[in-house]
Design an enzyme around this catalytic site. Structure first.
Site, PDB file in Angstrom:
ATOM      1  N   GLU A 166       0.804  -1.225   0.000  1.00 14.54           N
ATOM      2  CA  GLU A 166       0.000   0.000   0.000  1.00 14.54           C
ATOM      3  C   GLU A 166       0.838   1.277   0.000  1.00 14.54           C
ATOM      4  O   GLU A 166       0.641   2.158   0.847  1.00 14.54           O
ATOM      5  CB  GLU A 166      -0.998  -0.005   1.164  1.00 14.54           C
ATOM      6  CG  GLU A 166      -2.061  -1.063   0.995  1.00 14.54           C
ATOM      7  CD  GLU A 166      -3.282  -0.878   1.894  1.00 14.54           C
ATOM      8  OE1 GLU A 166      -3.304   0.040   2.720  1.00 14.54           O
ATOM      9  OE2 GLU A 166      -4.233  -1.670   1.743  1.00 14.54           O
ATOM     10  N   GLU A 367      -5.210  -8.552   0.388  1.00 16.29           N
ATOM     11  CA  GLU A 367      -6.009  -8.165   1.563  1.00 16.29           C
ATOM     12  C   GLU A 367      -7.451  -7.930   1.148  1.00 16.29           C
ATOM     13  O   GLU A 367      -7.714  -7.378   0.067  1.00 16.29           O
ATOM     14  CB  GLU A 367      -5.485  -6.889   2.230  1.00 16.29           C
ATOM     15  CG  GLU A 367      -4.215  -7.068   3.012  1.00 16.29           C
ATOM     16  CD  GLU A 367      -3.756  -5.808   3.722  1.00 16.29           C
ATOM     17  OE1 GLU A 367      -4.612  -5.039   4.207  1.00 16.29           O
ATOM     18  OE2 GLU A 367      -2.532  -5.597   3.775  1.00 16.29           O
TER      19      GLU A 367
HETATM   20  C1  BG6 Z   1      -4.602  -2.053   4.983  1.00 21.59           C
HETATM   21  C2  BG6 Z   1      -3.245  -2.348   5.571  1.00 21.59           C
HETATM   22  O1  BG6 Z   1      -4.677  -0.677   4.712  1.00 21.59           O
HETATM   23  O2  BG6 Z   1      -5.725  -2.268   5.741  1.00 21.59           O
HETATM   24  C3  BG6 Z   1      -3.248  -3.228   6.803  1.00 21.59           C
HETATM   25  O3  BG6 Z   1      -2.381  -2.887   4.600  1.00 21.59           O
HETATM   26  C4  BG6 Z   1      -4.433  -2.873   7.659  1.00 21.59           C
HETATM   27  O4  BG6 Z   1      -2.024  -3.101   7.461  1.00 21.59           O
HETATM   28  C5  BG6 Z   1      -5.697  -3.139   6.861  1.00 21.59           C
HETATM   29  O5  BG6 Z   1      -4.468  -3.507   8.902  1.00 21.59           O
HETATM   30  C6  BG6 Z   1      -6.970  -2.896   7.636  1.00 21.59           C
HETATM   31  O6  BG6 Z   1      -6.980  -1.579   8.100  1.00 21.59           O
HETATM   32  P1  BG6 Z   1      -7.164  -1.220   9.631  1.00 21.59           P
HETATM   33  O7  BG6 Z   1      -7.015   0.252   9.671  1.00 21.59           O
HETATM   34  O8  BG6 Z   1      -8.525  -1.667  10.005  1.00 21.59           O
HETATM   35  O9  BG6 Z   1      -6.097  -1.955  10.365  1.00 21.59           O
END
Ligand code: BG6
Length: 475
Positions: A166, A367
């Site tokens: 990201e 993700e």
């Molecule tokens: C992504 C990141 O933006 O979202 C992760 O790569 C992150 O590291 C995931 O944990 C979920 O976001 P958040 O803010 O709920 O942890």
């Protein structure tokens, strides 16, 4: 478009799950590890933990991998902590750091789980940050050297590599993520350029040192809707798409800046300086696949340009806006999760198609998932039907994308195991495996299988979505 029948998931589909080093490992100063920018963070909202203990994966990785094997994972996507391997970022290599990742990779190999290794997930070594961070070209050189160390030391055990997690979110929201990628806007875009050049060099290096391995970028990509069909909203959506998505992927895949994004940078006087040879480095690098993270789509409207285009309550999945370019807007057609993020499975299919149409490279989801306040019940279970529903709806849309003709390598949702979220602590959970700790009370850090664990296990076993009459198909 609908189909009489959806294509099946291909054999060898990489059903996986993801984590990152700083959100899981703990052991923040164990065995010679140097501090990262994340360890140096002090801006935690009241009641929210830091990352020093994580979920203690550093000490419990063998047990965790055993659980991943029981879950049936075909792939595990994790990141290497740069400052565990090179404590000050560009100096001596820490043998204990290399040993840890070799042991983790060996454990995965024994479990039959294919590793997907992210080189860098937000946690720049603090020593490099103190020397200028990504504003300094020396950090790009240090990143290339760090990648060389990993390719040489771990390359025999790791077939898939991701460059930078990201990068687009680090550039747009560095302060919120604690990634150190802050400063004035001109400087931030220079940092971005240094990362893009470093990424290009690292991809070329991987191909030179590890001809069998595959490497790709891992931005957060999301389709963007105009708030209405008004042409001004439509052009704002196109501008945001260029700045948020294609700026990163065009450089990674085509080796050149996206023209709209570049025009935006020039208009603001933020265009980065190219050093001699940069253009050639960018042009020479070719990824083997594109990894991307997707949580939700975005909706934007035409800017008003009156100083109110940037809203103050956004994060990486709630659009903030850019004065004079686009305003974040709510999408009334979409439900929201407990953290106000919109849920859009069909936008996932659209995103697949947009990326594939544009670049024609295989896609790997690194993700996707649902953050929620899970509850551990007295019988040691977590009844997370809401997560199953989210995942099921999104996986159904992958099947649509595959039927649409998109080449999808695999799906690694966030997250394999509970971890500390980027800015909302451990109470915002994503894992298939529950970790029993609170924000400040580590308890025993015991692991518990959630209902989603058993559901995903069945899915992987059958290489197909299990029948579950109760869940709408998300269309
Ligand atoms: C992504 C990141 O933006 O979202 C992760 O790569 C992150 O590291 C995931 O944990 C979920 O976001 P958040 O803010 O709920 O942890």
């Amino acid at each position: 478009m609908d189909y009489r029948e959806l294509a099946p998931f291909p054999d060898g589909f990489l059903w996986g799950a993801s984590t990152s080093a700083y959100q899981t490992e703990g052991g923040w100063d164990a065995d010679g590890k140097g501090p990262s920018v994340i360890d140096a963070r002090t801006d935690f909202p009241e009641g929210t933990t830091d990352y020093r203990d994580g979920v203690d994966h550093y000490h419990r990785f063998r047990d965790d991998v055993a659980l991943f094997a029981e879950l049936g994972l075909k792939a595990y996507r994790f990141s290497v902590s740069w400052s565990r391997v090179i404590p000050d970022g560009d100096g001596e290599v820490n043998p204990a750091g290399i040993r840890f990742y070799r042991e983790l990779l060996t454990e995965l190999r024994h479990a039959g789980i294919t590793p997907v290794v992210t080189l860098y997930h937000f946690d720049l070594p603090q020593a490099l940050q103190e020397k200028g961070g990504w504003s300094s070209r020396a950090t790009a050189d240090a990143f290339v050297r760090y990648a060389r160390v990993l390719f040489e030391e771990l390359g025999d055990l790791a077939p898939y590599w991701l460059t930078i997690n990201e990068q687009n979110m680090m550039i747009m929201l560095g302060a919120m993520l604690g990634s150190g990628t802050t400063g004035d806007r001109r400087d931030i875009w220079q940092q971005n350029h240094h990362m893009l050049v470093a990424q290009a060099e690292v991809m070329a290096l991987a191909h030179e040192l590890l001809p069998e391995a595959k490497i790709g970028p891992a931005p957060n990509i999301a389709c963007v809707y105009p708030a209405t069909p008004h042409p001004f909203d439509v052009i704002a959506a196109a501008d945001f798409t260029a700045i948020r998505n294609w700026l990163y992927l065009d450089v990674a895949v085509k080796g050149v800046y996206n023209p709209t994004a570049w025009a935006f940078l020039v208009e603001r006087g933020w265009q980065p300086e190219f050093a001699e040879g940069d253009a050639e480095k960018l042009a020479a690098a070719k990824p083997d696949f594109i990894a991307f993270n997707y949580y939700t789509s975005h909706t934007v409207a035409a800017p008003k340009g009156d100083g109110t285009d940037i809203r103050d309550n956004g994060d990486q999945h709630i659009v903030l806006g850019e004065e004079g370019v686009y305003r974040g807007a709510d999408n009334p057609n979409l439900p929201r999760n407990q953290f106000n993020w919109e849920i859009d499975p069909v936008g996932f299919r659209t995103t697949f198609r947009e990326i594939y149409d544009r670049y024609r490279l295989p896609l790997l989801v690194t993700e996707n998932g649902l953050g929620a306040f899970d509850e551990l019940t007295a019988d040691g279970r977590v009844h997370d039907d809401y997560r199953i529903e989210y995942l099921e709806q999104h996986i159904r849309q992958i099947q649509y994308a595959i039927t649409d003709g998109v080449e999808v390598m695999g799906y690694c949702p966030w997250s394999a195991i509970d971890l500390i979220s980027t800015h909302q602590g451990i109470r915002k959970r994503y894992g298939f495996i529950y970790v029993d700790r609170d924000e400040f009370d580590l308890k025993q850090l015991a692991r518990h299988r959630k209902d989603s664990f058993f559901w995903y296990q069945e899915l992987i076993r059958g290489n197909a979505l299990p029948e579950r009459a109760s869940v709408a198909e998300g269309r």
